[in-house]
Design a protein around this motif. Structure first.
Motif, PDB file in Angstrom:
ATOM      1  N   UNK A  23      43.081  36.195  37.767  1.00  0.00           N
ATOM      2  CA  UNK A  23      42.280  37.406  37.639  1.00  0.00           C
ATOM      3  C   UNK A  23      41.270  37.525  38.771  1.00  0.00           C
ATOM      4  N   UNK A  24      40.884  38.765  39.052  1.00  0.00           N
ATOM      5  CA  UNK A  24      39.819  39.068  39.999  1.00  0.00           C
ATOM      6  C   UNK A  24      38.924  40.137  39.373  1.00  0.00           C
ATOM      7  N   UNK A  25      37.756  40.334  39.974  1.00  0.00           N
ATOM      8  CA  UNK A  25      36.882  41.406  39.510  1.00  0.00           C
ATOM      9  C   UNK A  25      37.525  42.756  39.780  1.00  0.00           C
ATOM     10  N   UNK A  26      37.151  43.750  39.019  1.00  0.00           N
ATOM     11  CA  UNK A  26      37.733  45.083  39.160  1.00  0.00           C
ATOM     12  C   UNK A  26      37.528  45.639  40.571  1.00  0.00           C
ATOM     13  N   UNK A  27      36.411  45.286  41.222  1.00  0.00           N
ATOM     14  CA  UNK A  27      36.135  45.798  42.568  1.00  0.00           C
ATOM     15  C   UNK A  27      36.518  44.824  43.672  1.00  0.00           C
ATOM     16  N   UNK A  28      37.313  43.801  43.351  1.00  0.00           N
ATOM     17  CA  UNK A  28      37.764  42.838  44.362  1.00  0.00           C
ATOM     18  C   UNK A  28      38.761  43.506  45.307  1.00  0.00           C
ATOM     19  N   UNK A  29      38.920  42.968  46.525  1.00  0.00           N
ATOM     20  CA  UNK A  29      39.814  43.599  47.499  1.00  0.00           C
ATOM     21  C   UNK A  29      41.296  43.409  47.211  1.00  0.00           C
TER      22      UNK A  29
ATOM     23  N   UNK B  10      44.479  43.995  45.160  1.00  0.00           N
ATOM     24  CA  UNK B  10      45.015  44.887  44.137  1.00  0.00           C
ATOM     25  C   UNK B  10      46.218  44.277  43.420  1.00  0.00           C
ATOM     26  N   UNK B  11      46.938  43.407  44.120  1.00  0.00           N
ATOM     27  CA  UNK B  11      48.145  42.792  43.563  1.00  0.00           C
ATOM     28  C   UNK B  11      48.147  41.306  43.875  1.00  0.00           C
ATOM     29  N   UNK B  12      49.038  40.570  43.227  1.00  0.00           N
ATOM     30  CA  UNK B  12      49.174  39.146  43.518  1.00  0.00           C
ATOM     31  C   UNK B  12      49.655  38.940  44.952  1.00  0.00           C
ATOM     32  N   UNK B  13      50.437  39.876  45.467  1.00  0.00           N
ATOM     33  CA  UNK B  13      50.894  39.775  46.860  1.00  0.00           C
ATOM     34  C   UNK B  13      49.710  39.866  47.823  1.00  0.00           C
TER      35      UNK B  13
ATOM     36  N   UNK C  98      39.775  42.127  30.441  1.00  0.00           N
ATOM     37  CA  UNK C  98      40.916  42.772  31.096  1.00  0.00           C
ATOM     38  C   UNK C  98      41.147  44.152  30.489  1.00  0.00           C
ATOM     39  N   UNK C  99      41.156  44.218  29.170  1.00  0.00           N
ATOM     40  CA  UNK C  99      41.408  45.488  28.495  1.00  0.00           C
ATOM     41  C   UNK C  99      40.268  46.483  28.705  1.00  0.00           C
ATOM     42  N   UNK C 100      39.058  45.960  28.951  1.00  0.00           N
ATOM     43  CA  UNK C 100      37.914  46.834  29.212  1.00  0.00           C
ATOM     44  C   UNK C 100      37.840  47.287  30.669  1.00  0.00           C
ATOM     45  N   UNK C 101      38.728  46.746  31.527  1.00  0.00           N
ATOM     46  CA  UNK C 101      38.735  47.133  32.932  1.00  0.00           C
ATOM     47  C   UNK C 101      37.733  46.400  33.793  1.00  0.00           C
ATOM     48  N   UNK C 102      37.094  45.364  33.268  1.00  0.00           N
ATOM     49  CA  UNK C 102      36.135  44.595  34.059  1.00  0.00           C
ATOM     50  C   UNK C 102      36.835  43.589  34.965  1.00  0.00           C
ATOM     51  N   UNK C 103      37.972  43.103  34.526  1.00  0.00           N
ATOM     52  CA  UNK C 103      38.776  42.172  35.307  1.00  0.00           C
ATOM     53  C   UNK C 103      40.143  42.782  35.580  1.00  0.00           C
ATOM     54  N   UNK C 104      40.689  42.475  36.757  1.00  0.00           N
ATOM     55  CA  UNK C 104      42.040  42.920  37.099  1.00  0.00           C
ATOM     56  C   UNK C 104      42.978  41.716  36.969  1.00  0.00           C
ATOM     57  N   UNK C 105      43.978  41.851  36.137  1.00  0.00           N
ATOM     58  CA  UNK C 105      44.962  40.790  35.933  1.00  0.00           C
ATOM     59  C   UNK C 105      46.052  40.912  36.991  1.00  0.00           C
ATOM     60  N   UNK C 106      46.215  39.840  37.798  1.00  0.00           N
ATOM     61  CA  UNK C 106      47.193  39.864  38.883  1.00  0.00           C
ATOM     62  C   UNK C 106      48.508  39.186  38.510  1.00  0.00           C
TER      63      UNK C 106
END
Length: 327
Positions: A134-140, A142-145, A222-230
């Motif tokens: 996981x990364x923060x929602x505003x992390x650079x 966007x994907x695991x790639x 994750x469900x609240x959009x605070x973390x981005x699941x990669x």
């Protein structure tokens, strides 16, 4: 009961010991599943996987009428080995249990703990779950790639945070990821935290490049959009969450974590059976089944001596992986 050795051959035992059901009197007396004064020790800070597991167990047991007033308390330190040492020192205490898992197995190795899980009384393995990236929602990333591209370019500049000491699940998972990505594990900048609760603030604040933790610890964020699941580290995708497995992302590896409970050494056979009976009843309850579904936990129930064999095998597994990774 035979003595256990800490280094059994690797390979999980899959037997479940089934005994006669223990009936609860429901009156709080020391019969049936009632264990007055029962305490669950959590060997890391609030908000981590052991903490969530212990508090969920206590609440579900209460709601199911199995026992009452279980105290849950935290004793963090040294990846769980402070709590483990305390447990081993409580010789003969049949009213204490430790919420633990693979992280404690690893911490025993990396912290050279004088107390090991071979010194405890095995009670039950409860759950299994994948780790998540996981990364923060505003992390650079966007994907695991995106993450893998940056990580391969300069591993030291993309620190990974985990809620366990070196040798624990949140450390082993990114190390196996790194090896599969062609990154030398020794070059990985791993930042350990004492549980997922401590790690969360650093992920949200972008103090680490990404975090690796258990799904149940961060599902709400994750469900609240605070973390981005990669990505998820297990063999299959998690229903309801849009994230690939590591294999789908091109990494030839997978990893799952597990959790369970152990008791102090020297408890009587009757005390061991009473605690095991309580956990067996809890495992069969609708309250526990609902909690497993909510937290994304897979059932991995195993009790008694087969669980002791499993602990021995996990000890050998961690030692082997650390050696293979040069760590």
């Amino acid at each position: 009961m035979r003595l256990r050795t800490p280094l059994a051959l690797f390979g999980a035992a899959l037997l479940v010991v089934v005994g006669p059901p223990l009936l609860s009197t429901g009156d709080g007396s020391d019969t049936g599943t009632q264990i007055p004064g029962l305490r669950f020790m959590v060997p890391n800070t609030p908000g981590g996987g052991y903490d969530i597991t212990a508090r969920t167990m206590a609440k579900n047991a209460e709601d199911a009428g199995l026992t009452h007033n279980i105290e849950v308390f935290n004793l963090p330190g040294a990846g769980g080995t402070v709590g483990l040492t305390r447990l081993v020192g409580e010789h003969g205490n049949g009213k204490l249990a430790l919420s633990m898992g693979l992280g404690v197995v690893g911490a025993v190795h990396t912290n050279k703990s004088p107390s090991t899980l071979a010194d405890t009384t095995p009670i039950a393995r409860l759950t299994e779950e994948p780790d998540i990236v996981v990364v923060a929602e505003d992390a650079p990333y966007r994907t695991i790639a995106d993450l893998l591209a940056a990580w391969k370019k300069d591993p030291a500049r993309v620190p990974v945070g985990g809620g366990s000491s070196p040798g624990g699940p949140d450390h082993l998972a990114p190390m196996l990821m790194a090896r599969a990505a062609g990154i030398a594990p020794k070059t990985v900048n791993y930042v350990p935290f004492d549980g997922g609760g401590e790690l969360l603030a650093s992920i949200l604040g972008n103090k680490v490049g990404f975090g690796v933790s258990g799904l149940g610890e961060y599902r709400d964020q994750i469900e609240a959009g605070e973390l981005r699941l990669l990505a998820v580290t297990g063999p299959k995708r998690v229903p309801g969450l849009d994230a690939p497995t590591l294999r789908e992302a091109g990494l030839d590896t997978e990893f799952t974590n597990w959790r369970g409970i152990v008791a102090p050494p020297g408890i009587s056979e009757a005390e061991r059976d009473k605690l095991t009976g309580l956990i067996r009843k809890l495992h069969a309850s609708k309250e526990w089944k609902e909690s497993m579904k909510k937290n994304g936990w897979d059932d991995a129930f195993l009790t008694g001596e087969p669980f002791g064999d499993f602990l021995d095998e996990q000890d050998q597994r961690v030692a082997t992986v650390l050696k293979e990774l040069g760590l």
